[in-house]
Structure formats: C-alpha cells, structure tokens
Design a protein around this motif. Structure first.
Motif, mmCIF file in Angstrom:
data_model
loop_
_atom_site.group_PDB
_atom_site.id
_atom_site.type_symbol
_atom_site.label_atom_id
_atom_site.label_comp_id
_atom_site.label_asym_id
_atom_site.label_seq_id
_atom_site.Cartn_x
_atom_site.Cartn_y
_atom_site.Cartn_z
ATOM 1 N N GLU A 79 -32.917 -40.373 79.055
ATOM 2 C CA GLU A 79 -31.667 -40.615 78.328
ATOM 3 C C GLU A 79 -30.791 -41.632 79.056
ATOM 4 O OE1 GLU A 79 -29.840 -36.832 77.850
ATOM 5 O OE2 GLU A 79 -31.249 -36.177 76.310
ATOM 6 N N ASP A 80 -31.101 -41.884 80.315
ATOM 7 C CA ASP A 80 -30.256 -42.771 81.124
ATOM 8 C C ASP A 80 -30.766 -44.206 81.176
ATOM 9 O OD1 ASP A 80 -28.739 -40.522 81.750
ATOM 10 O OD2 ASP A 80 -30.010 -40.045 83.479
ATOM 11 N N VAL A 81 -31.697 -44.549 80.304
ATOM 12 C CA VAL A 81 -32.320 -45.874 80.386
ATOM 13 C C VAL A 81 -31.289 -46.995 80.293
ATOM 14 C CG1 VAL A 81 -33.711 -47.486 79.037
ATOM 15 C CG2 VAL A 81 -34.644 -45.279 79.651
ATOM 16 N N VAL A 82 -30.321 -46.844 79.389
ATOM 17 C CA VAL A 82 -29.353 -47.931 79.197
ATOM 18 C C VAL A 82 -28.567 -48.179 80.492
ATOM 19 C CG1 VAL A 82 -27.360 -48.712 77.872
ATOM 20 C CG2 VAL A 82 -29.193 -47.441 76.737
ATOM 21 N N LYS A 110 -27.533 -51.418 85.257
ATOM 22 C CA LYS A 110 -27.390 -51.475 86.710
ATOM 23 C C LYS A 110 -28.250 -52.610 87.286
ATOM 24 C CE LYS A 110 -27.419 -48.210 90.543
ATOM 25 N NZ LYS A 110 -27.993 -46.942 90.990
ATOM 26 N N ILE A 111 -29.477 -52.691 86.819
ATOM 27 C CA ILE A 111 -30.399 -53.719 87.331
ATOM 28 C C ILE A 111 -29.878 -55.117 86.999
ATOM 29 C CG2 ILE A 111 -32.731 -54.690 87.038
ATOM 30 C CD1 ILE A 111 -33.660 -51.734 86.523
ATOM 31 N N THR A 112 -29.217 -55.246 85.849
ATOM 32 C CA THR A 112 -28.787 -56.570 85.381
ATOM 33 C C THR A 112 -27.317 -56.847 85.696
ATOM 34 O OG1 THR A 112 -28.389 -55.561 83.216
ATOM 35 C CG2 THR A 112 -30.480 -56.707 83.511
ATOM 36 N N GLY A 113 -26.777 -56.159 86.681
ATOM 37 C CA GLY A 113 -25.399 -56.429 87.098
ATOM 38 C C GLY A 113 -24.377 -56.051 86.045
ATOM 39 N N GLY A 114 -24.723 -55.073 85.210
ATOM 40 C CA GLY A 114 -23.777 -54.574 84.216
ATOM 41 C C GLY A 114 -23.878 -55.239 82.857
ATOM 42 N N ASN A 115 -24.666 -56.301 82.744
ATOM 43 C CA ASN A 115 -24.691 -57.071 81.496
ATOM 44 C C ASN A 115 -25.655 -56.545 80.440
ATOM 45 O OD1 ASN A 115 -22.875 -59.084 82.446
ATOM 46 N ND2 ASN A 115 -24.545 -59.926 83.679
ATOM 47 N N GLY A 116 -26.741 -55.955 80.871
ATOM 48 C CA GLY A 116 -27.851 -55.706 79.944
ATOM 49 C C GLY A 116 -28.764 -56.923 79.945
ATOM 50 N N THR A 117 -29.884 -56.804 79.261
ATOM 51 C CA THR A 117 -30.872 -57.891 79.273
ATOM 52 C C THR A 117 -30.618 -58.876 78.135
ATOM 53 O OG1 THR A 117 -32.334 -56.370 78.065
ATOM 54 C CG2 THR A 117 -32.733 -56.655 80.418
ATOM 55 N N THR A 118 -30.926 -60.125 78.374
ATOM 56 C CA THR A 118 -30.740 -61.140 77.324
ATOM 57 C C THR A 118 -31.829 -61.041 76.257
ATOM 58 O OG1 THR A 118 -31.971 -62.779 78.599
ATOM 59 C CG2 THR A 118 -29.575 -62.734 78.888
ATOM 60 N N ILE A 119 -32.959 -60.430 76.628
ATOM 61 C CA ILE A 119 -34.029 -60.179 75.647
ATOM 62 C C ILE A 119 -34.506 -58.744 75.834
ATOM 63 C CG2 ILE A 119 -36.377 -60.764 74.927
ATOM 64 C CD1 ILE A 119 -35.866 -63.610 75.980
ATOM 65 N N SER A 120 -34.505 -57.964 74.748
ATOM 66 C CA SER A 120 -35.054 -56.603 74.792
ATOM 67 C C SER A 120 -36.155 -56.506 73.751
ATOM 68 C CB SER A 120 -33.971 -55.569 74.480
ATOM 69 O OG SER A 120 -32.859 -55.741 75.329
ATOM 70 N N LEU A 121 -37.260 -55.898 74.128
ATOM 71 C CA LEU A 121 -38.389 -55.759 73.205
ATOM 72 C C LEU A 121 -38.653 -54.286 72.955
ATOM 73 C CD1 LEU A 121 -38.850 -58.748 73.764
ATOM 74 C CD2 LEU A 121 -41.223 -58.238 74.322
ATOM 75 N N ASP A 122 -38.561 -53.850 71.701
ATOM 76 C CA ASP A 122 -38.999 -52.493 71.386
ATOM 77 C C ASP A 122 -40.463 -52.537 70.987
ATOM 78 O OD1 ASP A 122 -39.140 -49.721 70.590
ATOM 79 O OD2 ASP A 122 -39.352 -50.573 68.595
ATOM 80 N N SER A 153 -34.876 -43.790 68.251
ATOM 81 C CA SER A 153 -34.092 -43.481 69.455
ATOM 82 C C SER A 153 -34.299 -44.554 70.524
ATOM 83 C CB SER A 153 -34.474 -42.103 69.995
ATOM 84 O OG SER A 153 -35.853 -42.061 70.301
ATOM 85 N N VAL A 154 -35.506 -45.078 70.611
ATOM 86 C CA VAL A 154 -35.786 -46.128 71.601
ATOM 87 C C VAL A 154 -35.149 -47.451 71.159
ATOM 88 C CG1 VAL A 154 -37.605 -47.443 72.766
ATOM 89 C CG2 VAL A 154 -37.915 -44.996 72.324
ATOM 90 N N ILE A 155 -35.199 -47.732 69.860
ATOM 91 C CA ILE A 155 -34.596 -48.973 69.348
ATOM 92 C C ILE A 155 -33.092 -48.971 69.628
ATOM 93 C CG2 ILE A 155 -34.085 -50.280 67.237
ATOM 94 C CD1 ILE A 155 -36.809 -49.237 66.153
ATOM 95 N N GLU A 156 -32.463 -47.807 69.447
ATOM 96 C CA GLU A 156 -31.020 -47.711 69.712
ATOM 97 C C GLU A 156 -30.724 -47.942 71.194
ATOM 98 O OE1 GLU A 156 -30.223 -44.725 65.963
ATOM 99 O OE2 GLU A 156 -30.270 -43.897 67.987
#
Ligand SMILES: [Zn+2]
Ligand SMILES: [Zn+2]
Length: 370
Positions: free
Chosen positions: A250-253, A258-270, A276-279
């Motif tokens: 549940e803590d994936v986001v 954290k890994i990306t310095g707080g930004n999230g990834t510029t590309i995410s692939l489901d 639930s994973v897409i969200e």
C-alpha cells in the motif's frame, strides 16, 4: 479438390482455465493471405490466461500468440515469404484502416475482430477442428495465429521473417518478441518516447515489464524503478537494468516519491491491468508525466479520475497496445543477451505447470516447445 486435413497436437482451451493436450485436425488449404507455419515454440502470455478465464466450455479454442517456427506453405497473395523461412508470429491487422495505413497497426480499427473473433474474416471459418465423427470446429486465428498447436494457419500480417537473424534452435528464446517483448519495449520507445532525463516506474515485472526495463536501460533513463510482489522478479529486474526495486504494498506511492526526490516518476507503466495498481501508478506519476496503460484489465473495469486534480496535474494517460509496434520491424529489437534470462521451455503436457508458474510469478516466460 483440396488437401486432406492433417493431424497435429495442440493445447486446447476447453472452458475457464481448462487446458487439454489433444490431437486436432488442421485444414491446410490456405486462403490467399495465409501462411502455413510449423510451430516450434509458443510463449505463454497473460492475455492467454485472461482469454482462458473467459472461455466457454461448449466450444474449444486454441490460443497462443507468441509463436515461432518455419514456413511450410504460403497462400497466393503472400509475398516476401517462402517455404523454409524462419519466422516469429505477432498480432494481425487489417492493413486498410486509418491507423494501419499511418504506421500504427497495433491500434487497427478492426483489431478486436481480427485477433479475438477466433474465426477467419469474413467467412467465419476456422482451420481447426476435432478428430473423429462428427468433427467439431475449434476456435482458431487468435491473434491471427493460434500457435498453441504444432501446425498453424496464420494471417500473413502476423508473420515476421527472421531468416538469417535467428536459427531455428534459437526460436524458443525469442518467441516472446511477437507480443510481450515488443509491447514492453514499445511502451517505452514508441508510446512514452523516453529520453535519458526520464525517471521510469514499472509496475509488474513479468515479460512485458522486464522488456520495458531493458528498453529504459538502453535509452539511459536516469532512474528505473521496478515494482512487483515477487522478490525474485525484482532481482531479475535489477539484472536487466532497474536502478531501484520496490516490493508491492500500500506504500508504493510513498516509496516511489521518496526515490524520486518527492516528484514521482516522469513515466509510469502499468503492466498489471488491475485498477488498484493503475491508481497507484497514476498517483506516483510526476506532474506533466505520463502513465502508460499496458496491462490487460478485465473489459468491464472502469477507471475513475478526479477531473479537476487531473487537469491541474498536466499528467497524461496513454493507451498502449502491442507497444504501437509494427511486427515487421520487431526484428530490430532482437536482443539475445537479455532475453535468454527470462525463458523456461517445456513440453505441451507441461501447460498446466506453465499456467501455474505464470500466475504465481515463478517463471517470467513459459514457452511450449513442439
Ligand atoms: Zn487496420
Ligand atoms: Zn500477449
């Protein structure tokens, strides 16, 4: 009068999740745009499991859409292929619609009917039937090929010639190029159009996800985060290029941020196809970043979005079928050093084990050898 039907072993799906190895009849009288292929290897893909879960018990069908083998005969309108050619098999397309004529056959207007009707168009025949009297038709032409059989009658648009590139002995390692590999690599290259500055998260590290990681690594993306529930797959993801790994939770986001310095990834692939994973993948995507949907979700699933927040985020959600690949160019993606890691070959009788291994994640790419 045409040739008599031939007998060939096949893996027949006879209802939800029921697989049987049977001898079947194959009508080898080719239509003008068909190719008769002696299949030597067929990869198992999650889409096979999805279709098997929805299969009716009344009519058996032959699935399989990562075939590889040799051409035995060609129909009258088939050019550029001859008996003896070594080939990989991919999806089929109509070649006439707007996406097909503009270089995007994976988004063919007629993709569903051509690939999933389990019948030839337009006459709705099938080359497969049961042995004995009366002989009952079996669904075929799945993805233009139905390659879970030693002999397949294949739509010519599904056939990719690899003579001179691959030897027949190498085919089991490369069967997955026709779907899983081109889908994952194409998602990064053709759909997300990744560049070295990108940070990439891959949710689901089966064959498709690992192929995406390889492509991101080849481009030199600065962070490549692999996410999966199976630790062994994360180890494999590291081997093929992941810079970080995260066990699904549940803590994936938070982990991705954290890994990306707080930004999230510029590309995410489901690559999972579960809402639930897409969200999670969308939440873990950076502002102005792209979420690419690759996993095969059940057809009834509906994704809901907070419209205002999504508008303000500048994020993009992109659909991805077969990596927007053109099968005839798939050979450019042949990469022996990597793909050999991912394949385990078995006999047709091992199909139940192969399905179980794929469902548990124990094996990335089970391949049936004929
Ligand atoms: Zn088309
Ligand atoms: Zn597939």
């Amino acid at each position: 009068m045409g040739a008599q039907p031939e007998t060939a072993p096949a893996v027949v799906c006879r209802g939800a999740g029921i697989w049987k190895v049977e001898d079947v009849q194959v009508d080898t009288n080719l239509q003008p745009r068909e190719v008769l292929v002696e299949v030597t290897a067929s990869g198992l893909c999650h889409t096979d499991l999805l279709f098997a879960s929805m299969a009716s018990a009344e009519m058996g069908s032959i699935l399989g859409h990562e075939g590889a083998g040799r051409v035995r005969a060609v129909g009258l309108q088939v050019q550029d292929l001859s008996p003896g050619d070594v080939v990989l098999l991919s999806f089929a397309s109509c070649t006439a619609c707007q996406p097909c004529t503009t270089g995007h056959p994976a988004f063919c207007d007629n993709f569903n009917t051509i690939n999933f009707a389990m019948r030839r168009l337009p006459d709705m025949t099938t080359p497969f039937s049961t042995i004995g009297q009366p002989s009952v038709p079996l669904g075929g032409q799945y993805f233009g090929q139905s390659s879970f059989a030693r002999l397949a009658v294949v739509n010519m648009t599904s056939v990719v010639k690899v003579s001179g590139l691959l030897s027949p002995e190498e085919l089991p390692k490369f069967a997955a190029l026709g779907c899983g590999f081109q889908t994952g690599a194409g998602a990064i290259v053709n759909i997300a159009k990744a560049v070295p500055q990108d940070t990439v998260a891959v949710y689901g590290c089966g064959g498709v996800g690992l192929a995406a990681i390889m492509a991101a690594k080849a481009i030199g993306c600065r962070q490549i985060i692999a996410i999966d529930r199976v630790p062994a797959r994360l180890d494999m993801a590291k081997t093929v290029g992941a810079t970080h790994t995260v066990v699904s939770s549940e803590d994936v986001v938070q982990d991705v941020k954290k890994i990306t310095g707080g930004n999230g990834t510029t590309i995410s692939l489901d690559c999972v196809g579960r809402l639930s994973v897409i969200e999670q993948a969308l939440a873990g995507t950076a502002r102005t970043g792209a979420l690419v949907l690759i996993g095969a979700a059940p057809p009834t699933d509906v994704l809901q979005l907070p419209a205002s927040a999504f508008m303000m985020s500048g994020k993009r959600i992109l659909g991805c079928s077969e990596g927007d690949s053109t099968p005839s160019t798939v050979t450019g993606e042949v990469n022996a050093a990597f793909y050999v890691l991912l394949t385990i070959a078995g006999q047709p009788k091992d199909i139940l084990q192969a399905v179980e291994d794929m469902e548990t994640g124990a094996v990335v790419k089970p391949v049936i050898q004929w």
